[in-house]
Design an enzyme around this catalytic site. Structure first.
Site, mmCIF file in Angstrom:
data_model
loop_
_atom_site.group_PDB
_atom_site.id
_atom_site.type_symbol
_atom_site.label_atom_id
_atom_site.label_comp_id
_atom_site.label_asym_id
_atom_site.label_seq_id
_atom_site.Cartn_x
_atom_site.Cartn_y
_atom_site.Cartn_z
ATOM 1 N N ARG A 36 39.943 46.537 47.242
ATOM 2 C CA ARG A 36 40.161 47.980 47.139
ATOM 3 C C ARG A 36 40.299 48.634 48.508
ATOM 4 N NH1 ARG A 36 38.117 45.855 42.783
ATOM 5 N NH2 ARG A 36 38.214 46.894 40.735
ATOM 6 N N GLY A 104 43.845 37.908 39.774
ATOM 7 C CA GLY A 104 44.053 38.876 38.707
ATOM 8 C C GLY A 104 43.863 40.300 39.181
ATOM 9 N N ARG A 133 47.625 34.467 32.276
ATOM 10 C CA ARG A 133 46.561 35.420 31.954
ATOM 11 C C ARG A 133 47.133 36.718 31.389
ATOM 12 N NH1 ARG A 133 42.505 35.480 37.013
ATOM 13 N NH2 ARG A 133 41.319 36.807 35.579
ATOM 14 N N SER A 178 36.483 47.161 31.378
ATOM 15 C CA SER A 178 37.176 46.361 32.390
ATOM 16 C C SER A 178 37.436 47.211 33.616
ATOM 17 C CB SER A 178 38.503 45.821 31.841
ATOM 18 O OG SER A 178 39.307 45.306 32.897
ATOM 19 N N GLN A 180 39.189 46.293 36.089
ATOM 20 C CA GLN A 180 40.584 46.122 36.485
ATOM 21 C C GLN A 180 41.494 47.079 35.724
ATOM 22 O OE1 GLN A 180 41.550 41.961 36.139
ATOM 23 N NE2 GLN A 180 40.309 41.384 37.899
ATOM 24 N N ASP A 328 31.246 37.618 35.895
ATOM 25 C CA ASP A 328 31.607 36.534 36.813
ATOM 26 C C ASP A 328 30.458 35.567 37.069
ATOM 27 O OD1 ASP A 328 34.221 37.372 37.135
ATOM 28 O OD2 ASP A 328 33.737 38.669 38.829
ATOM 29 N N LYS A 355 39.842 33.935 31.935
ATOM 30 C CA LYS A 355 39.631 33.996 33.381
ATOM 31 C C LYS A 355 40.475 32.903 34.046
ATOM 32 C CE LYS A 355 36.582 37.348 33.959
ATOM 33 N NZ LYS A 355 36.811 38.469 34.903
ATOM 34 N N ARG A 359 36.417 29.656 30.752
ATOM 35 C CA ARG A 359 35.109 29.331 31.322
ATOM 36 C C ARG A 359 34.077 28.941 30.270
ATOM 37 N NH1 ARG A 359 34.962 33.875 36.159
ATOM 38 N NH2 ARG A 359 36.271 32.691 37.615
#
Length: 440
Positions: A36, A104, A133, A178, A180, A328, A355, A359
């Site tokens: 960012r 991502g 993804r 999210s 993102q 994560d 991801k 995972r």
């Protein structure tokens, strides 16, 4: 001392001996904040100076893309990076396809930025993992704002083509929590006339909100309703940004020191933003001995030193609104669960299937190879802890968090483990294996 070797075929060989972990560590800069800082610096007027930036493959992808868009970014390092911004709406049309690599965050946040660059055309791709993804979660609300985006599988997979348009503000109720998605829409909303409102079912990490406010955006947050509103158009001004250590990277050492007897580590200068500290809440619930020292605020982000001592862990349940605060960290928490007493239940984590790897499947498969009793569910895992793990041949699936989580599991297993495709760790923690060799 444990024997840790790196072979020529991208394999880590780890032979554990139960040696306690001792020392003081500085983990690399926070990946989310580093992305960012580069992005807002490129979009702002004037100069942004960044200290503590993560120099990993993902942040290099972000820097590469914004250089292609015309921003002047000095060579990446953890000491000092300078970004000479172009100002809002002034990113240039590149002469070639931009590649987000494995990141991502780079791709999804860039979609919000590029969609608002009126009259300019962009093409964005990534590596094989990123091209598989889902991008519809970002593309769909951007289309509602008036964006023009094309891609594979109904515009849901990269490569993606974007023709910048004048965008309109929207009110968007996100079906998922999210950061993102939220961040992509906020970056698009910076260019609109009016107020964009985004509501989530649970709080997601809020680094974008904090940094946007610091750069001068008119943004407000209602924590009670998990709502963010941004009034555009914005004029961003370059800032000095100090990036704290990444709690997602610290998580590997927190678990390692907890499960290996007689260990004690001090992790300095770690970001403890409350939207990211689910890892601490879960480890405390499991009985971990972790204390926060020297708590302070650094450029708008809470920071502390974390001291962790070995402890006898017990099982717990992880789910609900905790998940966005530790999404994560679930692979390394699964390792902790394998050494804890009882059955740890992980639920509401279906997001892990999209991801860098699946995972849930990857964690279940690899821990089962080591002798752990793991049941894979559609949205989580059940992990029966307490039994010793056995070293064996392990696969990372090209996933950085899998590589480091398996290394910690191997460090407390019997015999020798071989972790293949281990260089994936360089995505977020290039120095991980070097630090492991030093303290183990």
């Amino acid at each position: 001392m444990a024997v840790i070797q790196i072979t020529s075929d991208d394999t880590w060989q780890i032979q554990a001996d139960g040696h306690p972990l001792r020392g003081t560590l500085q983990v690399p800069g926070d990946k989310s904040i580093s992305h960012r800082a580069l992005m807002l610096g490129a979009m702002a007027e004037g100069t942004t100076q960044i200290t503590g930036l993560l120099v990993g493959e993902d942040t290099c992808s972000t820097a590469s893309c914004f250089r292609a868009l015309g921003a002047e970014i000095s060579p990446l390092n953890a000491t000092a990076v300078t970004v000479q911004g172009l100002g809002m709406g002034r990113l240039q049309e590149p002469g070639d396809v931009m590649n987000a690599g494995n990141s991502g965050t780079t791709m999804r946040l860039l979609l919000g930025v590029l969609a608002a660059q009126t009259g300019r055309f962009f093409t964005l791709t990534g590596d094989a993992s990123l091209r598989s993804r889902p991008m519809a979660r970002v593309v769909t609300p951007l289309l509602q704002m008036g964006a023009q985006i094309w891609g594979r599988q109904h515009h849901s997979r990269a490569p993606l083509a974007i023709l910048g348009q004048p965008l309109e503000p929207i009110t968007y109720y996100s079906p998922i929590a999210s950061a993102q998605v939220k961040s992509a829409l906020l970056l698009a909303a910076l260019h609109t006339e009016g107020t964009t409102l985004i509501r989530e079912p649970h709080r997601s990490r809020d680094h974008s909100e904090r940094m946007l406010q610091a750069f001068g955006a008119r943004l407000s947050v209602d924590e009670a309703t998990c709502t963010v509103s941004l009034e555009g158009p914005a004029v961003l001004k370059g800032q000095k940004v100090i990036v704290p250590g990444d709690i997602s990277s610290a998580a590997f050492w927190l678990v390692a020191a907890s499960i290996i007897p007689d260990s004690e580590l001090l992790l300095t200068n770690v970001g403890v933003n409350p939207t990211r500290t689910g890892i601490l809440d879960v480890l405390w619930a499991m009985g971990a001995e972790i204390t926060l020292e020297n708590e302070r605020l650094v450029t708008g982000e809470p920071v502390a030193d974390l001291r962790v001592r070995s402890a006898r862990l017990k099982s717990t349940r992880i789910g609900g609104e905790l998940i966005p605060r530790l999404i994560d960290e679930i692979p390394i928490l699964a390792v902790a669960a394998a050494f804890a007493e009882g059955v740890t239940e992980i639920r509401d984590a279906a997001e892990l299937r999209v991801k860098e790897s699946d995972r849930l499947k990857a964690v279940a498969t690899e821990l089962q190879k080591m002798g752990a009793k793991v049941t894979e569910l559609s949205d989580g895992l059940d992990i029966q802890g307490g039994g010793p793990l056995q070293g064996t041949h392990l696969e990372t699936y090209g996933d950085h968090r899998m590589a480091m989580s398996l290394a910690i599991a191997a460090l407390n297993a019997k015999g020798t483990s071989e972790i293949h495709n281990a260089s994936a760790a360089a995505v977020s923690y290039p120095e991980f294996v070097t630090v492991l060799q030093q303290i183990a």
